[in-house]
Design a protein around this motif. Structure first.
Motif, PDB file in Angstrom:
ATOM      1  N   GLU A  72      44.229  44.075  51.651  1.00 35.44           N
ATOM      2  CA  GLU A  72      45.470  43.374  51.968  1.00 35.44           C
ATOM      3  C   GLU A  72      45.771  42.431  50.804  1.00 35.44           C
ATOM      4  N   SER A 130      48.175  41.470  47.158  1.00 35.44           N
ATOM      5  CA  SER A 130      49.545  41.544  46.665  1.00 35.44           C
ATOM      6  C   SER A 130      49.731  42.853  45.898  1.00 35.44           C
ATOM      7  N   GLN A 131      50.965  43.234  45.708  1.00 33.50           N
ATOM      8  CA  GLN A 131      51.271  44.487  45.028  1.00 33.50           C
ATOM      9  C   GLN A 131      50.691  44.519  43.613  1.00 33.50           C
ATOM     10  N   GLU A 132      50.744  43.367  42.927  1.00 30.60           N
ATOM     11  CA  GLU A 132      50.226  43.291  41.559  1.00 30.60           C
ATOM     12  C   GLU A 132      48.706  43.522  41.526  1.00 30.60           C
ATOM     13  N   HIS A 133      47.979  42.889  42.440  1.00 28.05           N
ATOM     14  CA  HIS A 133      46.529  43.052  42.479  1.00 28.05           C
ATOM     15  C   HIS A 133      46.154  44.466  42.911  1.00 28.05           C
ATOM     16  N   ARG A 134      46.903  45.007  43.827  1.00 31.78           N
ATOM     17  CA  ARG A 134      46.631  46.367  44.295  1.00 31.78           C
ATOM     18  C   ARG A 134      46.829  47.370  43.159  1.00 31.78           C
ATOM     19  N   LEU A 135      47.907  47.219  42.403  1.00 23.64           N
ATOM     20  CA  LEU A 135      48.179  48.115  41.283  1.00 23.64           C
ATOM     21  C   LEU A 135      47.073  48.022  40.233  1.00 23.64           C
TER      22      LEU A 135
END
Length: 172
Positions: free
Chosen positions: A55, A57-62
């Protein structure tokens, strides 16, 4: 773990494996590459799993997904092509040797008024010469360098552990 026999046994095993690695440095180099490839593949798969399930943020997930994919690809490449992986790792080790030697030479120059000057100068020069030797004879050395370094490390560690175990025995 204060049992001296355990330390001596581990040291003896390390020493024997060091001799085996030095006996066939190319096979030892390939084994190191495959082992490292396996570690990279497992770490990449774990990072991909974390990227999909976290869960964040989009930046960390990418970032997690990209890093996991790169690690997985490196690992699979090392496992599928251990010879090419060994050559790649030899290039990396040679680069680290040269960079480490140059840094030690620069440190020696900055510490020329201290007692550490000659030690750092000798250490840096020896490391740069070793790296230069590897570059000059890369075709002959590239497949066996990792196995040679592994064998030497296992021999030295084995002798150190045997010495430590004997120290514990005599201390009693």
């Amino acid at each position: 773990m204060t049992n001296w026999k355990t330390w001596v046994s581990i040291g003896a095993l390390s020493f024997v494996f060091g001799l085996l690695a030095l006996g066939n440095t190319i096979v030892a180099s390939l084994a190191v590459t495959i082992l490292l490839g396996t570690v990279f593949a497992i770490a990449g798969a774990a990072k991909l799993w974390a990227g999909f399930s976290a869960e964040a943020s989009q930046e960390h997930r990418l970032f997690s997904l990209l890093w996991g994919l790169v690690s997985l690809m490196i690992g699979v490449s090392f496992i599928a092509n251990p010879v090419e992986g060994t050559v790649s790792l030899t290039i990396v080790v040679t680069g680290f040797l040269l960079a480490s030697g140059v840094i030690r030479l620069m440190m020696a120059w900055r510490m020329r008024e201290t007692g550490y000057f000659w030690m750092l100068l000798f250490s840096g020069a020896a490391t740069v010469l070793l790296g230069s030797y590897i570059v000059a004879y890369f075709a002959a050395i590239s497949l066996s360098l990792l196995g040679l370094l592994l064998g030497i490390d296992l021999l030295v560690d084995g002798m150190g552990l045997i010495g430590f175990g004997l120290f514990l025995r005599n201390r009693r």
